[in-house]
Design a protein around this motif. Sequence first.
Motif, PDB file in Angstrom:
ATOM      1  N   GLY A   2      23.486  33.377  45.282  1.00 20.21           N
ATOM      2  CA  GLY A   2      24.205  34.631  45.161  1.00 20.21           C
ATOM      3  C   GLY A   2      25.112  34.659  43.955  1.00 20.21           C
ATOM      4  O   GLY A   2      24.682  34.488  42.824  1.00 20.21           O
ATOM      5  N   ASN A   3      26.399  34.819  44.176  1.00 18.62           N
ATOM      6  CA  ASN A   3      27.377  34.894  43.095  1.00 18.62           C
ATOM      7  C   ASN A   3      28.005  33.544  42.758  1.00 18.62           C
ATOM      8  O   ASN A   3      28.973  33.481  42.017  1.00 18.62           O
ATOM      9  CB  ASN A   3      28.490  35.887  43.463  1.00 18.62           C
ATOM     10  CG  ASN A   3      27.994  37.315  43.437  1.00 18.62           C
ATOM     11  OD1 ASN A   3      27.038  37.622  42.737  1.00 18.62           O
ATOM     12  ND2 ASN A   3      28.634  38.172  44.192  1.00 18.62           N
ATOM     13  N   THR A   4      27.483  32.478  43.320  1.00 23.34           N
ATOM     14  CA  THR A   4      28.064  31.140  43.126  1.00 23.34           C
ATOM     15  C   THR A   4      27.069  30.208  42.449  1.00 23.34           C
ATOM     16  O   THR A   4      25.884  30.214  42.772  1.00 23.34           O
ATOM     17  CB  THR A   4      28.492  30.534  44.472  1.00 23.34           C
ATOM     18  OG1 THR A   4      29.380  31.440  45.123  1.00 23.34           O
ATOM     19  CG2 THR A   4      29.174  29.203  44.295  1.00 23.34           C
ATOM     20  N   THR A   5      27.543  29.407  41.517  1.00 25.67           N
ATOM     21  CA  THR A   5      26.737  28.378  40.852  1.00 25.67           C
ATOM     22  C   THR A   5      27.424  27.030  41.038  1.00 25.67           C
ATOM     23  O   THR A   5      28.629  26.915  40.818  1.00 25.67           O
ATOM     24  CB  THR A   5      26.627  28.665  39.345  1.00 25.67           C
ATOM     25  OG1 THR A   5      26.080  29.960  39.150  1.00 25.67           O
ATOM     26  CG2 THR A   5      25.765  27.648  38.645  1.00 25.67           C
ATOM     27  N   PHE A  34      31.826  31.201  39.969  1.00 25.73           N
ATOM     28  CA  PHE A  34      31.574  32.330  40.869  1.00 25.73           C
ATOM     29  C   PHE A  34      32.060  33.620  40.220  1.00 25.73           C
ATOM     30  O   PHE A  34      32.890  33.623  39.326  1.00 25.73           O
ATOM     31  CB  PHE A  34      32.224  32.116  42.241  1.00 25.73           C
ATOM     32  CG  PHE A  34      33.698  31.854  42.202  1.00 25.73           C
ATOM     33  CD1 PHE A  34      34.601  32.886  42.348  1.00 25.73           C
ATOM     34  CD2 PHE A  34      34.181  30.562  42.011  1.00 25.73           C
ATOM     35  CE1 PHE A  34      35.959  32.642  42.315  1.00 25.73           C
ATOM     36  CE2 PHE A  34      35.543  30.311  41.979  1.00 25.73           C
ATOM     37  CZ  PHE A  34      36.439  31.355  42.128  1.00 25.73           C
ATOM     38  N   LYS A  35      31.476  34.716  40.666  1.00 25.50           N
ATOM     39  CA  LYS A  35      31.816  36.027  40.125  1.00 25.50           C
ATOM     40  C   LYS A  35      32.851  36.704  41.009  1.00 25.50           C
ATOM     41  O   LYS A  35      32.779  36.644  42.222  1.00 25.50           O
ATOM     42  CB  LYS A  35      30.569  36.884  40.038  1.00 25.50           C
ATOM     43  CG  LYS A  35      29.591  36.383  39.008  1.00 25.50           C
ATOM     44  CD  LYS A  35      28.516  37.414  38.739  1.00 25.50           C
ATOM     45  CE  LYS A  35      27.547  36.879  37.719  1.00 25.50           C
ATOM     46  NZ  LYS A  35      27.905  37.165  36.370  1.00 25.50           N
ATOM     47  N   LEU A  36      33.832  37.331  40.348  1.00 29.63           N
ATOM     48  CA  LEU A  36      34.840  38.140  41.013  1.00 29.63           C
ATOM     49  C   LEU A  36      34.821  39.509  40.342  1.00 29.63           C
ATOM     50  O   LEU A  36      35.444  39.697  39.295  1.00 29.63           O
ATOM     51  CB  LEU A  36      36.236  37.536  40.876  1.00 29.63           C
ATOM     52  CG  LEU A  36      36.525  36.254  41.610  1.00 29.63           C
ATOM     53  CD1 LEU A  36      37.882  35.692  41.217  1.00 29.63           C
ATOM     54  CD2 LEU A  36      36.493  36.505  43.111  1.00 29.63           C
ATOM     55  N   GLN A  38      33.952  42.037  37.843  1.00 33.52           N
ATOM     56  CA  GLN A  38      33.409  41.929  36.490  1.00 33.52           C
ATOM     57  C   GLN A  38      33.807  40.625  35.806  1.00 33.52           C
ATOM     58  O   GLN A  38      33.529  40.436  34.626  1.00 33.52           O
ATOM     59  CB  GLN A  38      33.895  43.116  35.662  1.00 33.52           C
ATOM     60  CG  GLN A  38      33.339  44.428  36.104  1.00 33.52           C
ATOM     61  CD  GLN A  38      32.588  45.118  34.980  1.00 33.52           C
ATOM     62  OE1 GLN A  38      32.760  44.798  33.812  1.00 33.52           O
ATOM     63  NE2 GLN A  38      31.747  46.052  35.347  1.00 33.52           N
ATOM     64  N   SER A  40      33.924  36.261  35.696  1.00 32.01           N
ATOM     65  CA  SER A  40      33.306  34.996  36.113  1.00 32.01           C
ATOM     66  C   SER A  40      34.354  33.903  35.983  1.00 32.01           C
ATOM     67  O   SER A  40      35.012  33.787  34.948  1.00 32.01           O
ATOM     68  CB  SER A  40      32.119  34.645  35.222  1.00 32.01           C
ATOM     69  OG  SER A  40      31.102  35.596  35.347  1.00 32.01           O
ATOM     70  N   ASN A  42      35.018  29.730  36.299  1.00 34.91           N
ATOM     71  CA  ASN A  42      34.330  28.435  36.281  1.00 34.91           C
ATOM     72  C   ASN A  42      35.355  27.310  36.330  1.00 34.91           C
ATOM     73  O   ASN A  42      36.383  27.369  35.656  1.00 34.91           O
ATOM     74  CB  ASN A  42      33.495  28.296  35.010  1.00 34.91           C
ATOM     75  CG  ASN A  42      32.485  29.406  34.869  1.00 34.91           C
ATOM     76  OD1 ASN A  42      31.528  29.450  35.599  1.00 34.91           O
ATOM     77  ND2 ASN A  42      32.723  30.313  33.944  1.00 34.91           N
TER      78      ASN A  42
END
Length: 75
Positions: A2-5, A34-36, A38, A40, A42
């Motif tokens: 999803g929005n997490t790497t 992860f995305k918050l 707009q 990102s 890290n």
Amino acid sequence: MGNTTLHAGFENVTDKATDGTELKQSGVGIGAGFKLGQSSVNASVSSLSEEATGKADVDVTSLGLNMQRGPSVQV
């Protein structure tokens, strides 16, 4: 995921110099992004342990944190 790497790595190196000195290095690193909305975010941490016969041993820890806001530009 999803929005997490998530990422992780390990390294182990042994080298012997011409003067008979042996160098051993091992390290590990982990990180997540992860995305918050707009943005990102890290974060990462890594650790290195170095042993050299006849010389001082070294331990190093690195931390990283960054944030990118807005669209990313691909070149």
